[in-house]
Scaffold this motif. Structure first.
Motif, mmCIF file in Angstrom:
data_model
loop_
_atom_site.group_PDB
_atom_site.id
_atom_site.type_symbol
_atom_site.label_atom_id
_atom_site.label_comp_id
_atom_site.label_asym_id
_atom_site.label_seq_id
_atom_site.Cartn_x
_atom_site.Cartn_y
_atom_site.Cartn_z
ATOM 1 N N ASP A 206 0.848 -1.141 -0.023
ATOM 2 C CA ASP A 206 -0.069 0.081 0.106
ATOM 3 C C ASP A 206 0.931 1.293 -0.013
ATOM 4 O O ASP A 206 2.225 1.254 0.598
ATOM 5 N N ILE A 207 0.398 2.202 -0.638
ATOM 6 C CA ILE A 207 0.992 3.618 -0.567
ATOM 7 C C ILE A 207 -0.044 4.629 0.218
ATOM 8 O O ILE A 207 -1.094 4.846 -0.661
ATOM 9 N N ASP A 208 0.277 5.176 1.380
ATOM 10 C CA ASP A 208 -0.583 6.019 1.897
ATOM 11 C C ASP A 208 -0.100 7.626 1.877
ATOM 12 O O ASP A 208 1.244 7.763 1.864
ATOM 13 N N GLU A 285 14.438 2.284 -5.279
ATOM 14 C CA GLU A 285 14.518 3.347 -4.684
ATOM 15 C C GLU A 285 14.869 4.600 -5.789
ATOM 16 O O GLU A 285 14.264 5.856 -5.670
ATOM 17 N N SER A 286 15.578 4.394 -6.649
ATOM 18 C CA SER A 286 15.798 5.352 -7.871
ATOM 19 C C SER A 286 14.333 5.689 -8.571
ATOM 20 O O SER A 286 13.970 6.702 -8.827
ATOM 21 N N ASP A 287 13.552 4.591 -8.849
ATOM 22 C CA ASP A 287 12.161 4.724 -9.712
ATOM 23 C C ASP A 287 11.353 5.525 -8.716
ATOM 24 O O ASP A 287 10.629 6.578 -9.093
ATOM 25 N N PHE A 288 11.345 5.378 -7.477
ATOM 26 C CA PHE A 288 10.578 5.799 -6.538
ATOM 27 C C PHE A 288 10.923 7.506 -6.274
ATOM 28 O O PHE A 288 10.107 8.395 -6.195
ATOM 29 N N TYR A 311 8.037 14.437 4.530
ATOM 30 C CA TYR A 311 8.853 13.126 4.599
ATOM 31 C C TYR A 311 8.315 11.847 3.888
ATOM 32 O O TYR A 311 7.102 11.959 3.401
ATOM 33 N N ASP A 312 8.941 11.017 3.808
ATOM 34 C CA ASP A 312 8.583 9.702 3.122
ATOM 35 C C ASP A 312 9.151 8.413 3.745
ATOM 36 O O ASP A 312 10.304 8.498 4.196
ATOM 37 N N SER A 313 8.470 7.462 4.132
ATOM 38 C CA SER A 313 9.243 6.350 4.921
ATOM 39 C C SER A 313 8.623 5.218 4.367
ATOM 40 O O SER A 313 7.488 4.844 3.736
ATOM 41 N N LEU A 314 9.180 3.973 4.780
ATOM 42 C CA LEU A 314 8.960 2.609 4.682
ATOM 43 C C LEU A 314 8.667 1.870 5.684
ATOM 44 O O LEU A 314 9.564 2.295 6.756
ATOM 45 N N ILE A 326 3.662 8.783 2.529
ATOM 46 C CA ILE A 326 4.368 10.170 2.083
ATOM 47 C C ILE A 326 3.567 11.077 2.694
ATOM 48 O O ILE A 326 2.432 11.158 2.367
ATOM 49 N N SER A 327 4.166 12.158 3.284
ATOM 50 C CA SER A 327 3.653 13.197 3.804
ATOM 51 C C SER A 327 3.816 14.648 3.002
ATOM 52 O O SER A 327 5.087 14.692 2.409
ATOM 53 N N VAL A 328 2.885 14.976 2.677
ATOM 54 C CA VAL A 328 2.735 16.309 1.711
ATOM 55 C C VAL A 328 2.276 17.591 2.318
ATOM 56 O O VAL A 328 1.136 17.511 3.030
#
Length: 576
Positions: A206-208, A285-288, A311-314, A326-328
């Motif tokens: 998931d991507i939140d 990582e590079s694609d992200f 920030y962005d975290s895994l 991902i915090s926007v």
């Protein structure tokens, strides 16, 4: 005077200058006596000789030079010169152990011996845990060459290369062990063993997003071109209850008039099913990082010029899945207010505004502005308006001159310059094709005014000839602002254009049945008479030969010749 032995030991684990005088063996295998040295008052010696021992492949003179020690230098013992020499040799990365000792002391003169242990050299490397396909793909990036010294950097780079490859395939938890085994066939050589335990593939579940209010999570996820989530489908919970509630007239009116209804439907459906067809669920990582740039560009194109990622975290979901958060910070949405022009004399404001087609109240989008100013693939732009008329030195810079609330004023600062005349045209890369075949296709000739449109059209026509790689037909303008001229170099890369056709079989009572055809698309009749090369090429002519046989009962022979520029001045086609 008895021969003394002063030893400074330097190993791979620690680096230190000597702290005491040791005793050892001299060349005659005689033991020197232990002598006390007063380290509180160093004594100065002159280097009378330097000898290097223990090396087989390295050059002794080069090693002495790298140490910084020279015969005739005066050094203090104890002092910084010896420890400095150790550091300089160690920094080269090619030495295993270093020992500097004194083989002889005569008064104020000292003879030094640099004893070295060379690092092993690579004879071959072996993979364990990868299949042949994976080994071949990794080897393309590995910089392991036979005979190379196996330094710590070489070994670590090999490990990082393998890890980067595995992560690109989704193996984020792989275990990699790179070790050296002594090669018994060659002296001072080693085999590099690269042991890999790939583990299980890890995919994004998931991507939140956090902090997004203007756009739904599903909308933002769709802007990530290379980072996707694992597809899944689950039955909606309480589907019957939700349907009956929606069928209530009062609930229906409220649902249709509520401005967030569409948002709620989209988010609800996105939570029930994720269909990922074109994007891989593995995390690279590079694609992200590229996808984050695309996401930020999307925000900017919608007027959110101040949007940023906090920030962005895994985080691990399980051993085969991970989540991305991902915090926007979206910021305020901006709009254009006043757009003014400065420095334009050739074209008036109305003409420029008509091409720009952006007015007061439009969503602020600098990417769209730059497209309309410099290069617009779907329509006219300001630069083409000038450059198609010779203004090669033209430039325009949008500058924000005022921000009030959610409105921004932009000033277009223009430098028109002078019209540029083409002075010289050169061609490179055409090893087989003659210059006149290319020159007759050019629309950018010396003496003409520069035109970007004609430059692009010529590029397309040269690509369509079939003699050159279309992706590498590269025009390079070289402006000369001093005399207001421009030189153009056409960089080309030739490719094979000839064709051969062969087919055959046995037709029973008819015998042999077959076809043979040859087509030379860049033929040169003039070169054919000289017999200098085969096939004769370079003049852009076409020669076709074809033989078709159906046993003895039917045979067909054909020959065709085409000259596309009869006379050489105009594209008049002549064929036989």
């Amino acid at each position: 005077m008895k021969k003394l032995l002063l030893i400074v030991c330097f190993c791979q684990l620690t680096l230190s200058a000597y702290s005491q005088l040791l005793f050892g063996r001299n060349r005659n295998n005689q033991t020197s006596q232990d002598i006390a040295i007063n380290y509180s008052s160093p004594k100065e010696y002159e280097i009378a000789g330097i000898e290097v021992t223990g090396v087989e492949f390295l050059d002794n003179t080069a090693l002495i030079s790298l140490s910084g020690l020279k015969v005739g230098d005066k050094i203090k013992i104890p002092g910084d010169e010896i420890s400095g020499a150790l550091k300089k040799l160690w920094k080269q990365g090619i030495i295993g152990d270093i020992t500097i000792s004194a083989s002889k002391v005569e008064g104020s003169q000292i003879h030094l011996v640099i004893n070295l242990t060379e690092r092993p050299r690579l004879t071959r490397y072996v993979f364990q845990g990868l299949n042949r396909t994976q080994e071949g793909e990794v080897e393309e990036d590995l910089e392991l060459v036979r005979g190379r010294i196996l330094t710590d950097v070489v070994v670590k780079n090999a490990e990082l290369t393998v890890r980067k490859y595995l992560e690109s395939k989704g193996y984020r938890n792989a275990y990699i062990d790179v070790r050296q085994d002594r090669d018994s066939l060659l002296r001072n050589s080693a085999v590099l063993i690269i042991e890999v335990d790939k583990g299980k593939k890890v995919k994004v579940k998931d991507i939140d997003f956090v902090g997004n209010e203007a756009f739904a999570d599903s909308k933002l996820r769709s802007k990530l071109k290379k980072t996707g989530v694992r597809p899944y489908l689950k039955l909606p919970t309480n589907l019957l209850g939700k349907s009956l509630k929606l069928l209530n007239p009062l609930n229906m009116v409220e649902f249709l008039t509520h401005r967030d209804s569409t948002y709620e439907i989209r988010e609800y459906l996105a939570a029930q099913a994720k269909v990922n067809v074109f994007k891989a669920a593995k995390f690279v990582e590079s694609d992200f990082e590229e996808d984050k740039g695309l996401l930020l560009a999307f925000y900017n194109s919608k007027g959110y010029r101040d949007a940023e990622f906090i920030y962005d975290s895994l985080y691990d979901v399980d051993e085969r899945s991970l989540g991305v958060e991902i915090s926007v910070n979206e910021g305020r949405k901006y709009y254009f207010r006043d757009i003014t022009w400065e420095g334009n004399f050739v074209h008036d404001d109305e003409t420029l505004e008509r091409i720009l087609a952006i007015g007061t109240g439009d969503v602020y989008d600098m990417e769209l502005i730059n497209k309309k100013l410099n290069f617009n693939p779907t329509g006219p732009d300001i630069s083409s308006l000038y450059m198609d008329n010779g203004y090669l030195f033209f430039s325009v810079t949008p500058v924000e001159v005022g921000i009030e609330g959610d409105s921004i004023d932009v000033e277009m600062r223009i430098y028109e310059g002078a019209q540029a005349t083409i002075r010289e045209v050169t061609i490179s890369g055409n090893d087989k094709t003659n210059d006149h075949v290319i020159l007759r296709e050019l629309r950018t000739l010396p003496g003409q005014k520069f035109s970007r449109a004609e430059l692009i059209r010529t590029q397309q026509e040269l690509s369509q000839l079939g003699y050159f790689d279309p992706e590498q037909v590269n025009p390079v303008p070289k402006p000369n602002p001093v005399d207001e001229t421009v030189d153009i170099e056409w960089q080309l890369v030739e490719r094979p254009s000839d064709q051969i056709e062969m087919s055959g079989g046995w037709g029973g009572q008819f015998g042999f049945i077959g076809t043979l055809g040859l087509t030379f698309n860049n033929f040169s009749m003039k070169e054919a008479f000289g017999l200098k090369s085969f096939p004769p090429t370079g003049d852009g002519q076409k020669l076709s030969l074809r033989l078709q046989a159906n046993g003895r009962r039917f045979q067909s022979y054909s020959l065709g010749f085409t000259e596309p520029w009869l006379g050489g001045k105009r594209p008049n086609t002549f064929g036989v």
